[in-house]
Motif scaffolding. Sequence first.
Motif, mmCIF file in Angstrom:
data_model
loop_
_atom_site.group_PDB
_atom_site.id
_atom_site.type_symbol
_atom_site.label_atom_id
_atom_site.label_comp_id
_atom_site.label_asym_id
_atom_site.label_seq_id
_atom_site.Cartn_x
_atom_site.Cartn_y
_atom_site.Cartn_z
ATOM 1 N N GLU A 101 -27.570 -16.099 22.746
ATOM 2 C CA GLU A 101 -29.008 -15.904 22.943
ATOM 3 C C GLU A 101 -29.546 -14.987 21.858
ATOM 4 O OE1 GLU A 101 -32.158 -16.851 23.665
ATOM 5 O OE2 GLU A 101 -31.269 -17.357 25.613
ATOM 6 N N THR A 102 -30.770 -15.247 21.411
ATOM 7 C CA THR A 102 -31.342 -14.452 20.323
ATOM 8 C C THR A 102 -31.958 -13.157 20.841
ATOM 9 O OG1 THR A 102 -33.556 -15.447 20.438
ATOM 10 C CG2 THR A 102 -31.904 -16.569 19.050
ATOM 11 N N GLU A 103 -31.948 -12.161 19.979
ATOM 12 C CA GLU A 103 -32.595 -10.886 20.290
ATOM 13 C C GLU A 103 -34.079 -11.099 20.568
ATOM 14 O OE1 GLU A 103 -31.445 -7.685 20.745
ATOM 15 O OE2 GLU A 103 -29.484 -8.651 20.631
ATOM 16 N N ARG A 140 -26.278 -12.251 24.750
ATOM 17 C CA ARG A 140 -26.067 -12.122 23.296
ATOM 18 C C ARG A 140 -24.733 -12.745 22.891
ATOM 19 N NH1 ARG A 140 -28.023 -6.819 24.466
ATOM 20 N NH2 ARG A 140 -30.149 -6.601 23.673
ATOM 21 N N THR A 170 -27.907 -8.898 29.470
ATOM 22 C CA THR A 170 -28.380 -9.027 28.087
ATOM 23 C C THR A 170 -27.185 -9.044 27.136
ATOM 24 O OG1 THR A 170 -28.800 -6.638 27.909
ATOM 25 C CG2 THR A 170 -30.675 -8.040 28.455
ATOM 26 N N ARG A 171 -26.181 -8.240 27.425
ATOM 27 C CA ARG A 171 -24.965 -8.242 26.607
ATOM 28 C C ARG A 171 -24.278 -9.608 26.684
ATOM 29 N NH1 ARG A 171 -21.247 -4.605 29.240
ATOM 30 N NH2 ARG A 171 -20.778 -6.495 30.364
#
Length: 166
Positions: free
Chosen positions: A82-84, A78, A74-75
């Motif tokens: 990539e969007t939250e 980002r 996920t880090r």
Amino acid sequence: MTTTNKTPETPETAQSTHDHGPRMRLANLAPEFYKAMVGLDAAARKGLDPALVDLIKIRASQINHCAFCIHMHTRDARKAGETEERINLLSAWEEASGFFTEKERAALALTEAVTVLTDGFVPDEVYQRAAAHFEEAELAQVIAAIIAINAWNRIGVSTRMVPGKA
């Protein structure tokens, strides 16, 4: 017969009783294997859209409960833009159709089928859905990426790798 007033174990209390510290550093203890895994991962990603690979890695890691990999990917996603919103909705991608392309949705369905193997096989309809969105060589790479992250997840979970610590 004696009875006790033991509180039933719930998933929350069960997890709090487990030591989730690292068990070992596999990279140090099996360096040739680890080096081969790094090579396998690089070969699996070859030719694929990095954003798609991130989605595959995050989703498989969620299913496999690999906190280390979820944190890392996920880090990385980002950092790659990539969007939250999409990261947050990934665990419910089927219900969030407007956020993921049909190609991404086909890859995510295949990721889930290969990761879980509930019936011992990947259903034909899931495979055919993916095959409709990917050329055969690209589909082979998608499958390779799914297999690679599942192997990494098993390393992370079995050795209890700690999120945020490499």
